[in-house]
Scaffold this motif. Structure first.
Motif, PDB file in Angstrom:
ATOM      1  N   TYR A  32       0.843  -1.201   0.000  1.00 13.55           N
ATOM      2  CA  TYR A  32       0.000   0.000   0.000  1.00 13.55           C
ATOM      3  C   TYR A  32       0.876   1.247   0.000  1.00 13.55           C
ATOM      4  O   TYR A  32       0.922   1.992   0.979  1.00 13.55           O
TER       5      TYR A  32
ATOM      6  N   ASP B 267       0.578   4.000  -1.704  1.00 10.05           N
ATOM      7  CA  ASP B 267      -0.171   5.254  -1.667  1.00 10.05           C
ATOM      8  C   ASP B 267      -0.579   5.608  -0.240  1.00 10.05           C
ATOM      9  O   ASP B 267      -0.522   6.766   0.166  1.00 10.05           O
TER      10      ASP B 267
ATOM     11  N   ILE C 220       2.600   6.806   1.607  1.00 10.56           N
ATOM     12  CA  ILE C 220       2.952   8.182   1.239  1.00 10.56           C
ATOM     13  C   ILE C 220       2.024   9.165   1.932  1.00 10.56           C
ATOM     14  O   ILE C 220       2.452  10.195   2.455  1.00 10.56           O
ATOM     15  N   THR C 221       0.736   8.842   1.952  1.00 15.72           N
ATOM     16  CA  THR C 221      -0.234   9.727   2.606  1.00 15.72           C
ATOM     17  C   THR C 221       0.057   9.850   4.102  1.00 15.72           C
ATOM     18  O   THR C 221       0.041  10.959   4.656  1.00 15.72           O
TER      19      THR C 221
END
Length: 76
Positions: A49, A51, A54-55
């Motif tokens: 995961y 993404d 990064i979030t």
């Protein structure tokens, strides 16, 4: 992930969670939550995961800045 790294990151996450639960100082609690996030992010990346990782990596420092402003205002 390498088993030794899993154990190490798991220990870091647990140490951050325990210290966040036990520390009463607001600034110390923020540091503990940072350690907790630092221990959890490698597990998020390991599952693929990227993404979400990064979030989390972008939102956590921004949220910390806002919480520091609130704590500073409450202490004054």
């Amino acid at each position: 992930m390498i088993p030794a790294l899993e154990i190490m990151f798991g220990f870091i996450a647990i140490a951050g969670a325990v210290s966040a639960a036990l520390i009463r100082d607001s600034y110390g609690k923020l540091i503990s939550l940072g350690v907790l996030v630092g221990g959890i992010v490698p597990f998020i990346v390991d599952r693929g995961y990227l993404d979400v990782a990064i979030t989390v990596s972008l939102v956590a420092p921004i949220a910390t800045i806002f919480v520091l402003m609130v704590v500073r205002r409450a202490d004054a």
